[in-house]
Motif scaffolding. Structure first.
Motif, PDB file in Angstrom:
ATOM      1  N   THR A   7      64.315  55.758  34.413  1.00 29.82           N
ATOM      2  CA  THR A   7      63.906  57.079  34.622  1.00 29.82           C
ATOM      3  C   THR A   7      63.520  57.813  33.512  1.00 29.82           C
ATOM      4  OG1 THR A   7      65.731  57.419  36.415  1.00 29.82           O
ATOM      5  CG2 THR A   7      64.831  59.351  35.780  1.00 29.82           C
ATOM      6  N   VAL A   8      64.275  58.007  32.469  1.00 27.55           N
ATOM      7  CA  VAL A   8      63.434  58.520  31.057  1.00 27.55           C
ATOM      8  C   VAL A   8      62.996  57.492  30.268  1.00 27.55           C
ATOM      9  CG1 VAL A   8      64.024  60.052  29.345  1.00 27.55           C
ATOM     10  CG2 VAL A   8      65.203  60.370  31.465  1.00 27.55           C
ATOM     11  N   ILE A   9      61.882  57.578  29.859  1.00 24.05           N
ATOM     12  CA  ILE A   9      61.275  56.538  28.943  1.00 24.05           C
ATOM     13  C   ILE A   9      60.858  57.234  27.778  1.00 24.05           C
ATOM     14  CG2 ILE A   9      59.266  54.968  28.866  1.00 24.05           C
ATOM     15  CD1 ILE A   9      59.296  54.897  31.894  1.00 24.05           C
ATOM     16  N   PHE A  10      61.408  56.839  26.744  1.00 22.11           N
ATOM     17  CA  PHE A  10      61.190  57.362  25.562  1.00 22.11           C
ATOM     18  C   PHE A  10      59.845  56.644  24.437  1.00 22.11           C
ATOM     19  CE2 PHE A  10      65.158  59.293  26.313  1.00 22.11           C
ATOM     20  CZ  PHE A  10      64.971  60.480  25.673  1.00 22.11           C
ATOM     21  N   VAL A  11      58.967  57.450  24.278  1.00 17.44           N
ATOM     22  CA  VAL A  11      57.708  56.611  23.566  1.00 17.44           C
ATOM     23  C   VAL A  11      57.884  57.023  22.305  1.00 17.44           C
ATOM     24  CG1 VAL A  11      55.261  56.248  23.685  1.00 17.44           C
ATOM     25  CG2 VAL A  11      56.346  56.710  25.917  1.00 17.44           C
ATOM     26  N   SER A 141      67.938  55.779  30.231  1.00 14.26           N
ATOM     27  CA  SER A 141      66.739  55.773  29.535  1.00 14.26           C
ATOM     28  C   SER A 141      66.443  54.269  28.725  1.00 14.26           C
ATOM     29  CB  SER A 141      66.858  56.798  28.414  1.00 14.26           C
ATOM     30  OG  SER A 141      67.676  56.624  27.473  1.00 14.26           O
ATOM     31  N   SER A 142      65.090  54.297  28.300  1.00 14.50           N
ATOM     32  CA  SER A 142      64.855  52.984  27.713  1.00 14.50           C
ATOM     33  C   SER A 142      63.657  53.466  26.582  1.00 14.50           C
ATOM     34  CB  SER A 142      64.478  51.657  28.488  1.00 14.50           C
ATOM     35  OG  SER A 142      63.402  52.153  29.414  1.00 14.50           O
ATOM     36  N   THR A 143      63.393  52.865  25.626  1.00  4.10           N
ATOM     37  CA  THR A 143      62.539  53.530  24.554  1.00  4.10           C
ATOM     38  C   THR A 143      61.429  52.237  24.375  1.00  4.10           C
ATOM     39  OG1 THR A 143      64.220  54.568  23.292  1.00  4.10           O
ATOM     40  CG2 THR A 143      62.172  54.024  22.262  1.00  4.10           C
ATOM     41  N   LEU A 144      60.131  52.594  24.493  1.00  3.52           N
ATOM     42  CA  LEU A 144      59.043  51.960  24.487  1.00  3.52           C
ATOM     43  C   LEU A 144      58.382  52.097  23.140  1.00  3.52           C
ATOM     44  CD1 LEU A 144      56.172  51.785  26.920  1.00  3.52           C
ATOM     45  CD2 LEU A 144      55.462  51.789  24.564  1.00  3.52           C
ATOM     46  N   VAL A 145      58.136  50.965  22.311  1.00  5.37           N
ATOM     47  CA  VAL A 145      57.697  51.032  21.005  1.00  5.37           C
ATOM     48  C   VAL A 145      56.234  50.835  20.767  1.00  5.37           C
ATOM     49  CG1 VAL A 145      58.106  50.199  18.570  1.00  5.37           C
ATOM     50  CG2 VAL A 145      59.988  50.450  20.167  1.00  5.37           C
ATOM     51  N   VAL A 146      55.389  51.585  20.390  1.00  5.43           N
ATOM     52  CA  VAL A 146      54.162  51.416  20.190  1.00  5.43           C
ATOM     53  C   VAL A 146      53.781  50.897  18.914  1.00  5.43           C
ATOM     54  CG1 VAL A 146      51.776  52.437  20.358  1.00  5.43           C
ATOM     55  CG2 VAL A 146      53.445  53.229  21.846  1.00  5.43           C
ATOM     56  N   CYS A 147      52.961  49.866  18.602  1.00  3.72           N
ATOM     57  CA  CYS A 147      52.782  49.094  17.318  1.00  3.72           C
ATOM     58  C   CYS A 147      51.319  49.050  16.865  1.00  3.72           C
ATOM     59  CB  CYS A 147      53.715  47.888  17.227  1.00  3.72           C
ATOM     60  SG  CYS A 147      53.352  46.825  18.728  1.00  3.72           S
ATOM     61  N   ARG A 148      51.131  48.970  15.693  1.00  4.15           N
ATOM     62  CA  ARG A 148      49.888  48.485  15.214  1.00  4.15           C
ATOM     63  C   ARG A 148      49.466  47.208  15.329  1.00  4.15           C
ATOM     64  NH1 ARG A 148      47.941  53.136  12.209  1.00  4.15           N
ATOM     65  NH2 ARG A 148      49.660  54.148  11.267  1.00  4.15           N
ATOM     66  N   SER A 149      48.016  46.967  15.320  1.00  5.60           N
ATOM     67  CA  SER A 149      47.816  45.310  15.340  1.00  5.60           C
ATOM     68  C   SER A 149      47.705  44.730  14.097  1.00  5.60           C
ATOM     69  CB  SER A 149      46.329  45.249  15.858  1.00  5.60           C
ATOM     70  OG  SER A 149      45.447  45.937  15.161  1.00  5.60           O
ATOM     71  N   GLY A 150      47.426  45.405  12.921  1.00  6.44           N
ATOM     72  CA  GLY A 150      47.093  44.702  11.776  1.00  6.44           C
ATOM     73  C   GLY A 150      48.246  44.363  10.734  1.00  6.44           C
ATOM     74  N   LEU A 151      47.752  44.344   9.710  1.00  9.24           N
ATOM     75  CA  LEU A 151      48.641  43.971   8.438  1.00  9.24           C
ATOM     76  C   LEU A 151      49.751  44.799   8.166  1.00  9.24           C
ATOM     77  CD1 LEU A 151      48.929  41.343   6.263  1.00  9.24           C
ATOM     78  CD2 LEU A 151      47.764  42.857   4.737  1.00  9.24           C
ATOM     79  N   GLY A 152      51.204  44.510   8.234  1.00 11.86           N
ATOM     80  CA  GLY A 152      52.222  45.354   8.088  1.00 11.86           C
ATOM     81  C   GLY A 152      53.074  45.572   9.124  1.00 11.86           C
ATOM     82  N   ALA A 170      68.544  50.937  24.627  1.00 10.82           N
ATOM     83  CA  ALA A 170      67.782  49.972  25.377  1.00 10.82           C
ATOM     84  C   ALA A 170      66.178  49.785  25.129  1.00 10.82           C
ATOM     85  CB  ALA A 170      67.788  50.131  26.884  1.00 10.82           C
ATOM     86  N   VAL A 171      65.618  48.786  24.871  1.00  8.68           N
ATOM     87  CA  VAL A 171      64.119  48.769  24.599  1.00  8.68           C
ATOM     88  C   VAL A 171      63.577  48.321  25.685  1.00  8.68           C
ATOM     89  CG1 VAL A 171      62.468  47.534  23.096  1.00  8.68           C
ATOM     90  CG2 VAL A 171      64.644  48.039  22.106  1.00  8.68           C
ATOM     91  N   ALA A 172      62.441  49.239  26.353  1.00 11.43           N
ATOM     92  CA  ALA A 172      61.566  48.904  27.238  1.00 11.43           C
ATOM     93  C   ALA A 172      60.514  47.696  26.885  1.00 11.43           C
ATOM     94  CB  ALA A 172      60.994  50.417  27.768  1.00 11.43           C
TER      95      ALA A 172
END
Length: 228
Positions: A7-11, A141-152, A170-172
């Motif tokens: 229901t609640v999604i943390f980004v 709730s669950s948490t969605l993690v936005v990440c980069r594509s490059g080095l690091g 919880a990790v979405a």
């Protein structure tokens, strides 16, 4: 632990400027296209003036979602605590944010809560973070993690996942916030690494996705988040 979209999604993001706002917009558009009702809430928005749309305006413009709200907006492009201190503003407490989210959750199928910066950036005067806010919604709730594509990105992503797991949150899943049209060898290796993790890789947003017309963004966004 992993979890389906709740229901609640943390980004949240592994850093600032990784694509959280675009991911929030794409997620809102995708869920709406699937027939769900969606509200978006950003507890603190920095680097915006009184007349600026900011992140919430961008989510509204691209996703077509009209139920977009914010807790506080601050002028300086800094962490909420630092920006509030510079202009003498009082940050809402986590309890105030949680109350607003609960009201929205009673009326919408999903509430998307976009953080500021990374997972442990402070949102209130008491040092509360988006992780602490997520902890106020156990089982909902669950948490969605936005990440980069490059080095690091591998280290930053694993650190964020470890912080979530250490708190029992919880990790979405993961979303790559900007996938180049021609990924490098490093980026292709990173993508393979993400796909082998024990958390879902929900999808990739193409670079310059924000340049699309809103109608096109809403039409193609579900095809980016194929892991939903």
């Amino acid at each position: 632990m992993t979890a389906p979209l709740s229901t609640v999604i943390f980004v949240t993001g592994t850093d600032t400027d990784v694509g959280k706002t675009l991911t929030t917009a794409a997620l809102a558009a995708s869920l709406t296209a699937g027939g769900a009702t969606v509200a978006v809430y950003k507890p603190a928005q920095t680097g915006v003036g009184p007349g600026d749309g900011g992140d919430t305006g961008e989510v509204r413009r691209l996703s077509g979602t009209t139920a977009v709200f914010e807790g506080i907006r601050l002028r300086d492009p800094m962490s909420p605590a630092a920006a509030a201190a510079r202009e003498g503003a009082v940050l809402p407490t986590l309890e105030v944010h949680a109350a607003r989210i609960r009201i929205l959750a009673a009326d919408y199928d999903h509430v998307l809560v976009e953080g500021a910066g990374g997972l442990l950036v402070e949102l209130d005067a008491g040092g509360g973070t988006i992780a602490d806010l997520a902890a106020l919604f156990p089982g909902r709730s669950s948490t969605l993690v936005v990440c980069r594509s490059g080095l690091g990105t591998l280290n930053h992503t694993q650190l964020t996942l470890a912080a979530l797991r250490g708190r029992g949150l919880a990790v979405a899943g993961l979303v790559v916030g900007s996938r180049p049209a021609e990924p490098s060898v490093i980026e292709l290796s990173n993508f393979a690494y993400f796909e082998a993790l024990d958390v879902p890789l929900l999808g990739y947003l193409p670079e310059r996705a924000s340049a699309l017309a809103p109608s096109d963004f809403q039409r193609v966004a579900p095809g980016w988040l194929t892991g939903l």
